[in-house]
Design an enzyme around this catalytic site. Sequence first.
Site, PDB file in Angstrom:
ATOM      1  N   GLU A  98       0.847  -1.204   0.000  1.00  0.00           N
ATOM      2  CA  GLU A  98       0.000   0.000   0.000  1.00  0.00           C
ATOM      3  C   GLU A  98       0.876   1.245   0.000  1.00  0.00           C
ATOM      4  O   GLU A  98       2.026   1.213   0.443  1.00  0.00           O
ATOM      5  CB  GLU A  98      -0.918  -0.068   1.248  1.00  0.00           C
ATOM      6  CG  GLU A  98      -1.832   1.092   1.484  1.00  0.00           C
ATOM      7  CD  GLU A  98      -2.841   1.372   0.375  1.00  0.00           C
ATOM      8  OE1 GLU A  98      -2.421   1.600  -0.776  1.00  0.00           O
ATOM      9  OE2 GLU A  98      -4.053   1.415   0.677  1.00  0.00           O
ATOM     10  N   ASP A  99       0.332   2.333  -0.505  1.00  0.00           N
ATOM     11  CA  ASP A  99       1.104   3.580  -0.519  1.00  0.00           C
ATOM     12  C   ASP A  99       1.123   4.244   0.854  1.00  0.00           C
ATOM     13  O   ASP A  99       2.155   4.674   1.342  1.00  0.00           O
ATOM     14  CB  ASP A  99       0.572   4.555  -1.589  1.00  0.00           C
ATOM     15  CG  ASP A  99      -0.934   4.805  -1.515  1.00  0.00           C
ATOM     16  OD1 ASP A  99      -1.618   4.209  -0.642  1.00  0.00           O
ATOM     17  OD2 ASP A  99      -1.442   5.601  -2.331  1.00  0.00           O
ATOM     18  N   ASP A 102      -3.741   5.860   6.419  1.00  0.00           N
ATOM     19  CA  ASP A 102      -4.195   7.134   6.970  1.00  0.00           C
ATOM     20  C   ASP A 102      -5.164   6.833   8.124  1.00  0.00           C
ATOM     21  O   ASP A 102      -4.731   6.593   9.243  1.00  0.00           O
ATOM     22  CB  ASP A 102      -4.832   7.913   5.810  1.00  0.00           C
ATOM     23  CG  ASP A 102      -5.243   9.320   6.165  1.00  0.00           C
ATOM     24  OD1 ASP A 102      -4.635   9.899   7.072  1.00  0.00           O
ATOM     25  OD2 ASP A 102      -6.180   9.850   5.541  1.00  0.00           O
ATOM     26  N   PHE A 151      -1.272  16.306   4.002  1.00  0.00           N
ATOM     27  CA  PHE A 151      -1.662  15.639   2.770  1.00  0.00           C
ATOM     28  C   PHE A 151      -0.481  15.649   1.808  1.00  0.00           C
ATOM     29  O   PHE A 151       0.047  16.705   1.470  1.00  0.00           O
ATOM     30  CB  PHE A 151      -2.885  16.292   2.126  1.00  0.00           C
ATOM     31  CG  PHE A 151      -3.483  15.410   1.070  1.00  0.00           C
ATOM     32  CD1 PHE A 151      -4.341  14.377   1.422  1.00  0.00           C
ATOM     33  CD2 PHE A 151      -3.149  15.575  -0.260  1.00  0.00           C
ATOM     34  CE1 PHE A 151      -4.862  13.525   0.461  1.00  0.00           C
ATOM     35  CE2 PHE A 151      -3.668  14.728  -1.229  1.00  0.00           C
ATOM     36  CZ  PHE A 151      -4.529  13.699  -0.870  1.00  0.00           C
ATOM     37  N   ARG A 164       0.893  12.162  -9.561  1.00  0.00           N
ATOM     38  CA  ARG A 164       1.459  10.836  -9.246  1.00  0.00           C
ATOM     39  C   ARG A 164       2.879  10.665  -9.777  1.00  0.00           C
ATOM     40  O   ARG A 164       3.637   9.837  -9.294  1.00  0.00           O
ATOM     41  CB  ARG A 164       0.583   9.721  -9.841  1.00  0.00           C
ATOM     42  CG  ARG A 164      -0.810   9.624  -9.244  1.00  0.00           C
ATOM     43  CD  ARG A 164      -1.464   8.326  -9.710  1.00  0.00           C
ATOM     44  NE  ARG A 164      -2.914   8.332  -9.514  1.00  0.00           N
ATOM     45  CZ  ARG A 164      -3.532   7.947  -8.410  1.00  0.00           C
ATOM     46  NH1 ARG A 164      -2.839   7.557  -7.374  1.00  0.00           N
ATOM     47  NH2 ARG A 164      -4.851   7.960  -8.332  1.00  0.00           N
TER      48      ARG A 164
END
Length: 176
Positions: A98-99, A102, A151, A164
């Site tokens: 996963e990136d 959160d 963010f 991206r």
Amino acid sequence: MTEKKMEVMLSAGEIDKRIRELAAEISRDYEGKSLFLVGVLKGAVVFLSDLIRYITVPLEIDFIAVSSYGSDTTSSGIVRIQKDLEQSLKGKDVLIVEDIVDTGLTLNYLYRNIQSRQPDSLKVVTLLDKPDRRKVDFNPDYCGFAIPDRFVIGYGLDYDENYRQLADICVLNSTD
Ligand code: IMP
Ligand code: MG
């Protein structure tokens, strides 16, 4: 669109160094086995691509797409599978890639969903973790960087599907 200003949080060089360390740790932990990596589209694509080139055990990859966010930067809490895996996970040593974790809602859901497909083992690697934002208890097995509640974009991560392709991970600030 409000004008945005970018600030580098993690440089391409720092990311590469940490990914080599993660890959070495993963390769050690899975020595004598082969891995099945499940990449979470789309954010984890860049991370997965770099990570697999430093992993030394045999591996296969597949992708799953889930949605939890609209074009907003806060979680709706609703998770849906948009594109499922093509292969069975039964008896495999699965590592979800996963990136960022959160609120934890996405991985909490995905972990259970994938566990129900009866892999031999299941672990999670995330490049980034924002522990301050957690809404459900979820701890990744491997984590690249714990970051503050900002963010971030770049290196696969998007804001409304943009940015991206940035090599660095950056903080996006509104200028107003
Ligand atoms: P969670 O379900 O709240 O843990 O959110 C996980 C997903 O939200 C990640 O896989 C990202 O796609 C997205 N996300 C969370 N924080 C950020 C961020 O700072 N930048 C870009 N995407 C993010
Ligand atoms: Mg994601």
